[in-house]
Design a protein around this motif. Structure first.
Motif, PDB file in Angstrom:
ATOM      1  N   MET A 192      35.917  57.574  42.461  1.00 56.63           N
ATOM      2  CA  MET A 192      36.125  56.635  43.561  1.00 56.63           C
ATOM      3  C   MET A 192      35.364  55.333  43.323  1.00 56.63           C
ATOM      4  SD  MET A 192      38.438  57.835  45.317  1.00 56.63           S
ATOM      5  CE  MET A 192      38.414  56.382  46.364  1.00 56.63           C
ATOM      6  N   ALA A 193      34.179  55.420  42.729  1.00 58.69           N
ATOM      7  CA  ALA A 193      33.436  54.197  42.400  1.00 58.69           C
ATOM      8  C   ALA A 193      34.204  53.381  41.368  1.00 58.69           C
ATOM      9  CB  ALA A 193      32.049  54.552  41.876  1.00 58.69           C
ATOM     10  N   ALA A 194      34.755  54.068  40.357  1.00 60.27           N
ATOM     11  CA  ALA A 194      35.522  53.377  39.324  1.00 60.27           C
ATOM     12  C   ALA A 194      36.801  52.787  39.908  1.00 60.27           C
ATOM     13  CB  ALA A 194      35.855  54.347  38.194  1.00 60.27           C
ATOM     14  N   GLN A 195      37.429  53.519  40.831  1.00 61.26           N
ATOM     15  CA  GLN A 195      38.648  53.003  41.456  1.00 61.26           C
ATOM     16  C   GLN A 195      38.364  51.739  42.266  1.00 61.26           C
ATOM     17  OE1 GLN A 195      42.406  54.421  41.796  1.00 61.26           O
ATOM     18  NE2 GLN A 195      41.886  52.261  41.566  1.00 61.26           N
ATOM     19  N   ARG A 271      43.251  65.532  36.064  1.00 53.59           N
ATOM     20  CA  ARG A 271      44.289  64.705  35.449  1.00 53.59           C
ATOM     21  C   ARG A 271      43.757  63.320  35.094  1.00 53.59           C
ATOM     22  NH1 ARG A 271      47.640  67.236  39.296  1.00 53.59           N
ATOM     23  NH2 ARG A 271      47.536  65.448  40.711  1.00 53.59           N
ATOM     24  N   ILE A 272      42.904  62.774  35.956  1.00 49.81           N
ATOM     25  CA  ILE A 272      42.350  61.440  35.695  1.00 49.81           C
ATOM     26  C   ILE A 272      41.454  61.468  34.459  1.00 49.81           C
ATOM     27  CG2 ILE A 272      40.774  59.669  36.590  1.00 49.81           C
ATOM     28  CD1 ILE A 272      41.873  60.406  39.414  1.00 49.81           C
ATOM     29  N   TYR A 273      40.562  62.452  34.391  1.00 46.80           N
ATOM     30  CA  TYR A 273      39.667  62.536  33.232  1.00 46.80           C
ATOM     31  C   TYR A 273      40.431  62.891  31.957  1.00 46.80           C
ATOM     32  CZ  TYR A 273      35.570  61.993  36.208  1.00 46.80           C
ATOM     33  OH  TYR A 273      34.612  61.496  37.072  1.00 46.80           O
ATOM     34  N   ASP A 274      41.457  63.745  32.073  1.00 44.91           N
ATOM     35  CA  ASP A 274      42.291  64.063  30.911  1.00 44.91           C
ATOM     36  C   ASP A 274      42.996  62.804  30.397  1.00 44.91           C
ATOM     37  OD1 ASP A 274      41.626  66.741  30.875  1.00 44.91           O
ATOM     38  OD2 ASP A 274      43.463  67.409  31.896  1.00 44.91           O
ATOM     39  N   LEU A 281      38.930  57.567  25.378  1.00 43.30           N
ATOM     40  CA  LEU A 281      37.659  57.289  26.039  1.00 43.30           C
ATOM     41  C   LEU A 281      36.736  58.510  26.079  1.00 43.30           C
ATOM     42  CD1 LEU A 281      39.092  55.251  29.064  1.00 43.30           C
ATOM     43  CD2 LEU A 281      38.125  54.345  26.936  1.00 43.30           C
ATOM     44  N   SER A 282      37.030  59.521  25.295  1.00 42.65           N
ATOM     45  CA  SER A 282      36.323  60.800  25.362  1.00 42.65           C
ATOM     46  C   SER A 282      34.811  60.664  25.267  1.00 42.65           C
ATOM     47  CB  SER A 282      36.818  61.728  24.249  1.00 42.65           C
ATOM     48  OG  SER A 282      36.161  62.964  24.283  1.00 42.65           O
ATOM     49  N   ASP A 283      34.336  59.805  24.377  1.00 40.56           N
ATOM     50  CA  ASP A 283      32.896  59.671  24.151  1.00 40.56           C
ATOM     51  C   ASP A 283      32.273  58.538  24.961  1.00 40.56           C
ATOM     52  OD1 ASP A 283      32.630  61.792  22.317  1.00 40.56           O
ATOM     53  OD2 ASP A 283      33.452  60.546  20.727  1.00 40.56           O
ATOM     54  N   ARG A 284      33.046  57.896  25.809  1.00 41.22           N
ATOM     55  CA  ARG A 284      32.527  56.835  26.665  1.00 41.22           C
ATOM     56  C   ARG A 284      31.892  57.430  27.912  1.00 41.22           C
ATOM     57  NH1 ARG A 284      35.358  52.007  26.210  1.00 41.22           N
ATOM     58  NH2 ARG A 284      33.995  51.244  27.879  1.00 41.22           N
ATOM     59  N   ARG A 290      37.460  53.923  34.762  1.00 34.57           N
ATOM     60  CA  ARG A 290      38.034  52.724  35.379  1.00 34.57           C
ATOM     61  C   ARG A 290      39.148  52.173  34.494  1.00 34.57           C
ATOM     62  NH1 ARG A 290      35.982  47.675  33.696  1.00 34.57           N
ATOM     63  NH2 ARG A 290      35.959  46.835  35.801  1.00 34.57           N
ATOM     64  N   GLY A 291      39.090  52.470  33.187  1.00 33.84           N
ATOM     65  CA  GLY A 291      40.117  51.980  32.273  1.00 33.84           C
ATOM     66  C   GLY A 291      41.481  52.561  32.533  1.00 33.84           C
ATOM     67  N   VAL A 292      41.572  53.749  33.139  1.00 36.39           N
ATOM     68  CA  VAL A 292      42.881  54.336  33.455  1.00 36.39           C
ATOM     69  C   VAL A 292      43.223  54.183  34.928  1.00 36.39           C
ATOM     70  CG1 VAL A 292      42.716  55.978  31.554  1.00 36.39           C
ATOM     71  CG2 VAL A 292      41.942  56.655  33.826  1.00 36.39           C
ATOM     72  N   LEU A 293      42.342  53.525  35.681  1.00 42.04           N
ATOM     73  CA  LEU A 293      42.582  53.291  37.103  1.00 42.04           C
ATOM     74  C   LEU A 293      42.832  51.827  37.399  1.00 42.04           C
ATOM     75  CD1 LEU A 293      39.704  55.561  38.483  1.00 42.04           C
ATOM     76  CD2 LEU A 293      42.161  56.087  38.514  1.00 42.04           C
ATOM     77  N   ALA A 294      42.719  51.009  36.349  1.00 35.22           N
ATOM     78  CA  ALA A 294      42.879  49.561  36.520  1.00 35.22           C
ATOM     79  C   ALA A 294      44.327  49.144  36.323  1.00 35.22           C
ATOM     80  CB  ALA A 294      41.967  48.826  35.533  1.00 35.22           C
TER      81      ALA A 294
END
Length: 295
Positions: A192-195, A271-274, A281-284, A290-294
């Protein structure tokens, strides 16, 4: 094996750390700073060797590392690794040695407990909250479950590494499940923070303005300030990697299903983390979702 300090308390001297990744290495450094003798082992030996420069004794096998240790701290990645380590160290443990099992294994802790009983290993279920920074400063939170006398025997190590020790139960098991509860909160809060940061950016606003706006209100959160630079895209520092969240969410969902708890939200988080893993972005850091929510 123990010394008495000026206050008359018994002082533990020797700790074995099995698993010297980022957190394990930070804990080893903290213990060395407090004049514990640290015996270290890692499956990839080269990851443990730098600790020799800090004064640790590094061994090629886990069995060698635990000899003469009053407490053993297991900080490997997953359940299979924990079970393998228990098999390796059981014949080498002294009769009164206490093993702190600190890997995140979820409800598989029951399998770990059964293996420990079969092997005659005394364990305390002891997962922790925190990353290498708090570990290095002795500011972790440990959740502990085990017999009172075993927790007491491990107290010098826990006090050295933690600013908060939550006593969960007098038998192993509950602490690992409490860790899942805490991680569910963490992974949900992080998404939610990233969103929110991604929304601010997509609206043409500096994501830092979102944090400024909620600061001091009832919806403020220390997490926002802790991850401010990552959420704003201004830092690539990794506190906890996304791949670890994917592993732990598997444990959380399995435990929720076993308890009859609907996993509607947990499945969405997974699903979001997958998707973040699929995006490379596995090692980030966790905040990189936020990269998949932007936009």
């Amino acid at each position: 094996m123990y010394q008495v300090d000026a206050s008359g308390r018994m002082r533990m001297r020797t700790v074995a750390i099995l698993g010297t990744g980022d957190a394990g290495s930070a804990m080893a450094q903290r213990l060395l700073e407090l004049e514990f003798t640290v015996r270290a082992w890692n499956r990839t030996e080269s990851r443990a060797r730098p600790l020799e420069g800090d004064g640790a004794l590094v061994f090629a096998t886990a069995a060698e590392a635990v000899r003469a240790a009053e407490v053993v701290l297991i900080t490997v990645f997953d359940t299979d690794a924990v079970l393998d380590v228990l098999d390796q160290i059981a014949p080498a443990l002294a009769p009164n040695t206490v093993v702190l099992q600190s890997a995140t294994v979820g409800s598989a802790i029951n399998e770990v407990i059964e293996a420990a009983m079969r092997l005659g290993v005394t364990i305390v279920d002891a997962p922790f909250l925190g990353n290498p920074g708090p570990a290095r400063r002795g500011e972790l939170t440990f959740m502990v479950a085990g017999a009172a006398e075993h927790k007491l025997a491990a107290a010098p190590v826990l006090e050295a590494l933690a600013s908060n020790v939550v006593d969960v139960a007098d038998h192993p098991g509950g602490a690992s499940l409490l860790k899942l509860t805490c991680n569910a909160w963490l992974f949900g809060t992080n998404v939610m923070a990233a969103q929110a940061a991604a929304l601010a950016e997509s609206f043409g606003l500096d994501p830092a303005l979102f944090i400024d706006a909620v600061t001091g209100t009832n919806i403020d959160s220390p997490y926002l300030h802790y991850k401010a630079a990552q959420l704003a895209g201004k830092s690539d520092e990794v506190f906890s990697p996304i791949r670890a969240a994917v592993k732990d969410l598997g444990h959380i969902r399995a435990a929720a299903n076993a308890a009859g708890v609907p996993d509607l939200l947990l499945a969405t988080l997974q699903r979001i983390y997958d998707r973040a893993v699929d995006a490379g972005l596995s090692d980030r850091d966790l905040a990189a979702v936020r990269g998949v929510l932007a936009r």
